[in-house]
Design a protein around this motif. Structure first.
Motif, PDB file in Angstrom:
ATOM      1  N   ALA A 133      -0.523   8.623   5.940  1.00  0.00           N
ATOM      2  CA  ALA A 133      -0.949   8.553   4.541  1.00  0.00           C
ATOM      3  C   ALA A 133      -1.446   7.145   4.201  1.00  0.00           C
ATOM      4  O   ALA A 133      -2.422   6.990   3.457  1.00  0.00           O
ATOM      5  N   SER A 134      -0.826   6.107   4.774  1.00  0.00           N
ATOM      6  CA  SER A 134      -1.271   4.735   4.467  1.00  0.00           C
ATOM      7  C   SER A 134      -2.646   4.452   5.068  1.00  0.00           C
ATOM      8  O   SER A 134      -3.475   3.779   4.447  1.00  0.00           O
ATOM      9  N   SER A 135      -2.934   4.982   6.259  1.00  0.00           N
ATOM     10  CA  SER A 135      -4.249   4.805   6.860  1.00  0.00           C
ATOM     11  C   SER A 135      -5.321   5.517   6.039  1.00  0.00           C
ATOM     12  O   SER A 135      -6.402   4.971   5.790  1.00  0.00           O
ATOM     13  N   ILE A 136      -5.017   6.717   5.594  1.00  0.00           N
ATOM     14  CA  ILE A 136      -5.968   7.464   4.757  1.00  0.00           C
ATOM     15  C   ILE A 136      -6.163   6.746   3.421  1.00  0.00           C
ATOM     16  O   ILE A 136      -7.285   6.652   2.909  1.00  0.00           O
ATOM     17  N   THR A 137      -5.101   6.202   2.872  1.00  0.00           N
ATOM     18  CA  THR A 137      -5.226   5.443   1.625  1.00  0.00           C
ATOM     19  C   THR A 137      -6.163   4.250   1.810  1.00  0.00           C
ATOM     20  O   THR A 137      -6.991   3.962   0.929  1.00  0.00           O
ATOM     21  N   CYS A 138      -6.068   3.568   2.939  1.00  0.00           N
ATOM     22  CA  CYS A 138      -6.989   2.455   3.221  1.00  0.00           C
ATOM     23  C   CYS A 138      -8.444   2.939   3.220  1.00  0.00           C
ATOM     24  O   CYS A 138      -9.321   2.268   2.680  1.00  0.00           O
TER      25      CYS A 138
END
Length: 186
Positions: free
Chosen positions: A58-63
């Motif tokens: 989820a953090s990679s997609i948020t980036c």
């Protein structure tokens, strides 16, 4: 090798929109599920898990969602129990040597559709939306990379007018695979 899917007999009526930060967990889940189904058999499990953790968290997609050079689009459907049934990205900061001479190129990246929605217009609709945005921004060539062993995706892109123009390696841990580079004028 993943099993082939048949189109859903139900009308899917997908809706397309820009992704929002709160979509990150659903996009991450769909991305990791589709990636595992499509490519998981072709690589060592440790390389697969590492790639999924770095690319589909989820953090990679948020980036990606916060990156001004990337536009993420999602597809939703009223018949799905999941919030997102497909997604794709328009990446303005990537390049390939084989498209360097193409007029105003931009990358169509990560076209992923839930397998139960294959054949129902979700993928075609996402490509259409990416093309529309790219044209509005003045781009004239849409390009993408597709795994050399993903024949279903290659056929799909061929039907949409994409043609092969090159190849590049794609490294995930110790695993090296090859992507065909396809492009089309828009």
């Amino acid at each position: 090798m993943p099993e082939s899917t048949t189109p859903s007999p139900l009308p899917q009526n997908p809706t397309f929109r820009l992704a929002r930060p709160e979509d990150a967990p659903a996009i991450a889940h769909l991305g990791s599920t589709v990636f595992r189904t499509t490519f998981g058999y072709s690589m060592p499990p440790s390389d697969l898990e590492t790639y999924l953790q770095t690319s589909y968290s989820a953090s990679s997609i948020t980036c990606d969602l916060l990156n001004p050079t990337i536009t993420v689009l999602v597809a939703t459907s009223p018949i799905s129990p999941y919030p997102i049934v497909g997604f794709s990205q328009l990446n303005r900061s990537s390049s390939e040597p084989c498209i360097a001479d193409s007029p105003k190129p931009v990358e169509l990246q990560r076209l992923y559709v839930d397998t139960s929605f294959h054949g129902g217009g979700v993928g075609k609709g996402l490509v259409g939306e990416v093309e529309r945005i790219a044209k509005e921004e003045g781009y004239r060539t849409l390009w993408l990379g597709v795994w050399e062993e993903n024949f279903k995706a290659q056929g799909f892109y061929g039907r949409l007018g994409f043609e092969r123009c090159g190849i590049h390696s794609f490294k995930m841990g110790e695993c090296v695979q090859w992507d065909l580079i396809l492009k089309k004028a828009i």
